[in-house]
Design an enzyme around this catalytic site. Structure first.
Site, short mmCIF file in Angstrom:
data_model
loop_
_atom_site.label_atom_id
_atom_site.label_comp_id
_atom_site.label_asym_id
_atom_site.label_seq_id
_atom_site.Cartn_x
_atom_site.Cartn_y
_atom_site.Cartn_z
N HIS A 218 0.82 -1.32 -0.08
CA HIS A 218 -0.13 0.10 -0.08
C HIS A 218 0.91 1.34 0.14
O HIS A 218 0.33 2.40 0.05
CB HIS A 218 -1.05 0.22 1.37
CG HIS A 218 -2.10 0.81 1.14
ND1 HIS A 218 -2.47 1.93 2.18
CD2 HIS A 218 -2.93 1.10 0.17
CE1 HIS A 218 -3.53 2.46 1.76
NE2 HIS A 218 -4.07 1.96 0.66
N LYS A 220 3.28 4.35 -1.35
CA LYS A 220 3.33 5.28 -2.44
C LYS A 220 4.77 5.85 -2.17
O LYS A 220 4.91 7.18 -1.20
CB LYS A 220 2.06 6.20 -2.25
CG LYS A 220 0.92 5.68 -2.45
CD LYS A 220 0.09 5.36 -1.22
CE LYS A 220 -1.23 4.98 -1.29
NZ LYS A 220 -1.91 4.42 -0.20
N ASP A 225 16.96 10.66 -7.43
CA ASP A 225 18.61 10.74 -7.23
C ASP A 225 18.95 10.46 -5.61
O ASP A 225 20.11 11.05 -5.29
CB ASP A 225 19.00 12.22 -7.75
CG ASP A 225 18.90 12.38 -8.93
OD1 ASP A 225 19.04 11.08 -9.83
OD2 ASP A 225 18.96 13.52 -9.58
N HIS A 394 -9.48 11.30 1.79
CA HIS A 394 -8.51 10.23 1.66
C HIS A 394 -7.19 10.20 2.42
O HIS A 394 -6.34 9.63 2.55
CB HIS A 394 -8.24 9.92 0.27
CG HIS A 394 -7.41 8.46 0.01
ND1 HIS A 394 -6.35 8.44 -0.42
CD2 HIS A 394 -8.04 7.17 -0.13
CE1 HIS A 394 -5.92 7.23 -0.48
NE2 HIS A 394 -7.00 6.47 -0.47
N LYS A 396 -4.68 10.67 5.33
CA LYS A 396 -4.38 10.15 6.28
C LYS A 396 -3.24 10.57 7.52
O LYS A 396 -2.32 10.80 7.52
CB LYS A 396 -3.46 8.50 6.17
CG LYS A 396 -4.41 7.69 5.03
CD LYS A 396 -3.74 7.87 3.83
CE LYS A 396 -3.97 6.86 2.81
NZ LYS A 396 -5.49 6.32 2.74
N ASP A 401 -1.45 16.64 20.16
CA ASP A 401 -0.91 17.91 21.17
C ASP A 401 -0.11 18.87 20.22
O ASP A 401 -0.39 18.99 18.86
CB ASP A 401 -0.18 17.50 22.41
CG ASP A 401 -1.00 16.80 23.23
OD1 ASP A 401 -2.28 16.86 23.25
OD2 ASP A 401 -0.51 16.20 24.42
#
Length: 476
Positions: A218, A220, A225, A394, A396, A401
């Site tokens: 999952h 990404k 470089d 979508h 996450k 705090d």
């Protein structure tokens, strides 16, 4: 009567097998027993091929961590590693020695102090930043996504990768075998013919035969470089630009990183590349020295079958447990395990400002029902829930705090915590936390508050559907 006895014996055997292998996780055992009762025989066949295989899990962990150990000394020597809590710039963190020790001991990746980050809000900003970085590549490009579509934005990425490969830049491209199952062969062939090295991560057919179909990547990741990296919630597709009428506006968050932490994004990619291609890359040029232009502290947390600990879940639990003022969470799928659930409830009961933004419209009806099944009990404890109305959210995000914030690929659900290959960046710098907080407050303005009294009056049929979906929640 004999055939009934045989059926009963087979059913008892199947039930006993599930209980034997899943006793460590009762909620998962209940989910599979529910499937078995609904679909006798078929349910057990699915369990055999899909469910967690602990032998395979150990083998995958061994293969993933070995590559890391070989690079460890080099990565540490080139990074400004934070070794004790007194070195943290964040004054609020200096009183959190236990949490600090947890973070540095449970993860193979250190907390580093020489980073510069940029929070990217939504697809337009993210894709523009990624494509700009790809265009400037001189040595290598590493691209890894769960979903990669051959639509307009996917074609733009393809064109840049092909052009850079023809210029002599080494381009490596990985997609998940399930998430990107419909990527056309013509798209892949065009990349390969231009010199782009492409691999599927555990293609469905072979992964099913090998009983590894449940291990989905999952992550990404984009690394250019070895100096600039990207991680977050955004895959490559026009839907992330809000161009799918069914979904509408797509709200998401990604992160651009320069500095020490890029080394650990790179290491995650190389571990996944080895699992996907079988090739162990040991080129030191993949970890070039960098000019440190930032002083932000960042930690990259990898989680999945290649890790000893369920690091992201443990980070979340540890951070929630020490919260004193606020816990702000944005997640498209809210299916917490028991530890996270209890931590949220206890925080709210003790007076912490706990706010959770979930979608009003989801891209998965079953997951949405399972998410709603947790809402009433937490509302009664004082947790505030909001449903995003502008489109589909979508992102996450976790903000605790003024201690830390996280941006990554992991949803607040059990699949992300315990089964998928995931990657999250933990941020401690004031500027990053302020940006995440401002985005959260903007999302609140586009959300509706869930009123407990109104929510209790939802239709009985919906409540029943939520209960059934919750029984399957460990598998969603």
């Amino acid at each position: 009567m004999l055939w009934l006895l045989l059926v009963l014996i087979v059913f008892i055997f199947q039930t006993g097998t599930i209980l034997l292998f899943e006793f460590r996780k009762p909620s998962k055992a209940v989910a599979w027993l529910f499937i078995l009762f609904c679909f006798p025989l078929i349910g057990f066949v699915v369990y055999y091929f899909v469910a967690q295989d602990y032998k395979k899990r150990k083998m995958v962990r061994k293969g993933g961590s070995q590559l890391f150990r070989e690079f460890r000394e080099r990565l540490w020597s080139q990074s400004r590693v934070i070794e004790n809590v007194e070195q943290m710039h964040n004054p609020h963190f200096k009183q959190q020695e236990r949490l600090f020790n947890q973070l540095i001991r449970m993860s193979e990746n250190p907390l580093t102090g020489c980073n510069r980050t940029r929070v990217l809000t939504n697809g337009e900003e993210t894709f523009e930043a990624m494509l700009t970085a790809l265009e400037r590549a001189q040595h290598h490009i590493h691209v890894e996504f769960y979903i990669f579509r051959a639509d307009d934005i996917g074609t733009r990425f393809q064109e840049v990768m092909i052009r850079k490969a023809r210029e002599g830049v080494k381009v490596r491209f990985v997609v998940d075998g399930v998430g990107s199952y419909n990527l056309p062969y013509s798209f892949i062939r065009a990349c390969s013919e231009a010199g782009v090295e492409f691999h599927y991560f555990l293609p469905p057919f072979f992964a099913t035969l090998d009983r590894r179909i449940n291990y989905r990547n999952h992550r990404k990741i984009v690394v250019v470089d070895g100096l600039i990296g990207f991680v977050g919630g955004i895959n490559v597709g026009d839907d992330y630009l809000g161009q799918y009428p069914k979904v509408g506006f797509w709200r998401d968050t990604h992160l651009q990183i320069e500095g020490d932490s890029v080394y650990f994004l790179q290491n995650a990619f190389l571990s996944d590349w080895k699992l996907a291609s079988g090739e162990r890359l040991m080129d030191e040029n993949l970890f070039p020295p960098h000019t440190c232009e930032g002083d932000e502290e960042v930690q990259i947390l990898s989680s999945g079958p290649d890790q000893v600990w369920d690091t992201i879940q443990e980070m979340c639990f540890g951070a929630l447990a020490v919260a004193k003022k606020r816990i702000w969470i944005t997640t498209p799928y809210f299916i917490p395990d028991l530890g996270i659930y209890e931590a949220l409830k206890l925080a709210a009961v003790s007076g912490v400002d706990v706010r959770i933004i979930i979608p009003y419209k989801s891209d998965s009806k079953l997951v949405h029902l399972a998410s709603l099944s947790y809402v009433q009990e937490l509302l009664e404890a004082g947790v505030e829930f909001y449903q995003y109305r502008k489109g589909f959210i979508h992102a996450k995000i976790i903000i605790v705090d003024d201690l830390l914030g996280s941006v990554g690929t992991a949803n607040m659900d059990m699949r992300s915590f315990f089964y998928n290959f995931e990657l999250t960046a933990v941020l401690f710098a004031r500027s990053a936390l302020e940006h995440l907080s401002a985005d959260f407050e903007e999302d609140l303005s586009n959300s509706s508050h869930i009123d407990l009294k109104v929510f209790r009056r939802r239709p009985r049929l919906q409540k029943t559907a939520e209960i059934l979906a919750r029984m399957l929640s460990p598998l969603l």
